[in-house]
Design an enzyme around this catalytic site. Sequence first.
Site, PDB file in Angstrom:
ATOM      1  N   ASP A 193     -12.286   8.406   9.111  1.00  0.00           N
ATOM      2  CA  ASP A 193     -11.285   7.397   9.452  1.00  0.00           C
ATOM      3  C   ASP A 193     -11.621   6.057   8.809  1.00  0.00           C
ATOM      4  OD1 ASP A 193      -9.067   6.268  10.852  1.00  0.00           O
ATOM      5  OD2 ASP A 193     -10.499   5.310  12.187  1.00  0.00           O
ATOM      6  N   GLU A 252      -2.889  -2.916  -2.674  1.00  0.00           N
ATOM      7  CA  GLU A 252      -4.050  -2.366  -1.968  1.00  0.00           C
ATOM      8  C   GLU A 252      -4.415  -0.966  -2.450  1.00  0.00           C
ATOM      9  OE1 GLU A 252      -3.331  -2.069   2.241  1.00  0.00           O
ATOM     10  OE2 GLU A 252      -5.365  -1.354   2.687  1.00  0.00           O
ATOM     11  N   ASP A 285      -6.878  -4.810   9.837  1.00  0.00           N
ATOM     12  CA  ASP A 285      -6.156  -3.543   9.684  1.00  0.00           C
ATOM     13  C   ASP A 285      -6.915  -2.413  10.372  1.00  0.00           C
ATOM     14  OD1 ASP A 285      -4.572  -1.446   8.974  1.00  0.00           O
ATOM     15  OD2 ASP A 285      -5.132  -1.425   6.855  1.00  0.00           O
ATOM     16  N   LYS A 330      -7.033   2.567  -2.572  1.00  0.00           N
ATOM     17  CA  LYS A 330      -7.711   3.428  -1.602  1.00  0.00           C
ATOM     18  C   LYS A 330      -8.466   4.516  -2.351  1.00  0.00           C
ATOM     19  CE  LYS A 330      -6.771   5.508   2.891  1.00  0.00           C
ATOM     20  NZ  LYS A 330      -5.790   5.671   3.956  1.00  0.00           N
ATOM     21  N   HIS A 341     -11.605   1.554   2.597  1.00  0.00           N
ATOM     22  CA  HIS A 341     -11.013   2.278   1.481  1.00  0.00           C
ATOM     23  C   HIS A 341     -11.954   2.559   0.328  1.00  0.00           C
ATOM     24  CE1 HIS A 341      -6.506   1.454   2.463  1.00  0.00           C
ATOM     25  NE2 HIS A 341      -7.191   1.888   3.498  1.00  0.00           N
ATOM     26  N   HIS A 372      -8.462  -6.593   3.962  1.00  0.00           N
ATOM     27  CA  HIS A 372      -8.072  -5.873   5.165  1.00  0.00           C
ATOM     28  C   HIS A 372      -9.374  -5.570   5.890  1.00  0.00           C
ATOM     29  CE1 HIS A 372      -3.732  -4.189   4.645  1.00  0.00           C
ATOM     30  NE2 HIS A 372      -3.789  -5.501   4.707  1.00  0.00           N
ATOM     31  N   TRP A 378       0.869  -1.182   0.000  1.00  0.00           N
ATOM     32  CA  TRP A 378       0.000   0.000   0.000  1.00  0.00           C
ATOM     33  C   TRP A 378       0.902   1.227   0.000  1.00  0.00           C
ATOM     34  CZ3 TRP A 378      -0.306   3.985   3.655  1.00  0.00           C
ATOM     35  CH2 TRP A 378      -1.224   4.980   3.300  1.00  0.00           C
ATOM     36  N   ASP A 410      -9.516  -3.251   1.303  1.00  0.00           N
ATOM     37  CA  ASP A 410      -9.611  -2.773   2.684  1.00  0.00           C
ATOM     38  C   ASP A 410     -11.019  -2.205   2.875  1.00  0.00           C
ATOM     39  OD1 ASP A 410      -9.552  -0.858   4.903  1.00  0.00           O
ATOM     40  OD2 ASP A 410      -7.391  -1.206   4.948  1.00  0.00           O
ATOM     41  N   ASP A 432      -9.970   3.234   9.933  1.00  0.00           N
ATOM     42  CA  ASP A 432      -9.253   2.246  10.745  1.00  0.00           C
ATOM     43  C   ASP A 432      -9.738   2.117  12.184  1.00  0.00           C
ATOM     44  OD1 ASP A 432      -7.085   1.448   8.775  1.00  0.00           O
ATOM     45  OD2 ASP A 432      -6.890   3.620   8.768  1.00  0.00           O
TER      46      ASP A 432
END
Length: 420
Positions: free
Chosen positions: A296, A228, A327, A230, A264, A288, A188, A261, A298
Amino acid sequence: MITKRLENSYLTAKERYAEIGIDTDRAIEQLSRVALSLHCWQGDDVGGFETPDSELSGGGIQVTGNYPGKARSADELRADLDMAYAMIPGKHRLNLHAIYGEFGGKKVDRNEIAPEHYQGWIDWARTQGIALDFNATLFSHQLANDGFTLSSADGSVREFWIEHCKRARAVGAYMGKELGQTCIHNLWIPDGSKDFPADRYAPRERLRASLDAIYSEKVGDTLADAVECKLFGIGSESFVVGSHEFYMGYALKNDLMVCLDMGHFHPTESVADKISSILLFAEEVLLHVSRGVRWDSDHVVIGSDELYSLAREVVRAGLDRVHIALDYFDATLNRVGAWVTGSRAAQRAILLALLEPTDTLRGYEDSGRLFERLAMFEELKSMPSGDVWNYFLYKAGVPVGTDWMKVVSDYGEKVIAARS
Ligand code: RNT
Ligand code: ZN
């Protein structure tokens, strides 16, 4: 007596699931073979051990919170991981980032990393009987400060990061060889810009060329590569070079894995829905598992509708084709607690999916019985999955129900709080 109660509840649950055609023993057996890849970076807020005061910077990602006692060395991180693993049923992989090497107090720049810097982790993994995954680290570095790494317009910056990525893949291949289990290397990069670029094509062309240089190096079959994408990050709101379309194209053309992810994509976009499409064109996919909240991407993973939908698609697709990594990073709470909460949530979601009477549901669907399909999904919500889950925990030899919380709190008070 608690054991008797657990067993009795399980037997009742088993009967109820049998009535809808589900074998709970089989579901437990399947779940016990699912290895998550735990992310090392929840343990120290994505800081790493390059210098004593290494901290996450830039890269479009951010950790908030200042809960005391984060791991300051590989030994402390391993101690915290040992605690977390002891509370999570089953055997699970560890996902390392390049900045978590053990550099012995020396300045080892990213273009100098070598297998020896990760020997401590490999030895630990061998003793624990777990496999390792690996990631190049292209953030928290002066050559990433302007937001561009592998797609930088500056050739020497690109060269630096290409070298880092080549070395990271070599480290991963070495880990895979040493531990006898294929290591997944995920890439990433943070590249992107805050405001609208005038040229979206050239940076992507440069990224493609950099990736070609990285992946043209053959490292053997002890390494599997993933890339990965995003949608946006902090400071890269208007443009991210490695978008979904970019990596879908690149991965399919070059036979790499796509990494999805959960944080993302656009909030209303379903990552669960993407799995079946990708698996029509690729052998495997990497996830992920994360939780996006507003800006955010995460937050600690919890049992959300997104997670349950994702797990259903994973199970329907076949657990052998989907690699499940976690993740997230939250510095507002006990970090060991965060690992266990997220891991258990992911496992519980997989269990729920394994307890789904998929054939029955497909039968309804195929014969146009749509109210029955909808109603069955609703009925499943009040099935006694919690009793199956508790029995699974008990069989795996980890604390059942809320009992683990006390163990982790005690560890927090005795070990973590003593770090100052
Ligand atoms: C960042 C990506 C990436 C990182 C880790 C630390 O948005 O999700 O996977 O979280 O590499
Ligand atoms: Zn990620």
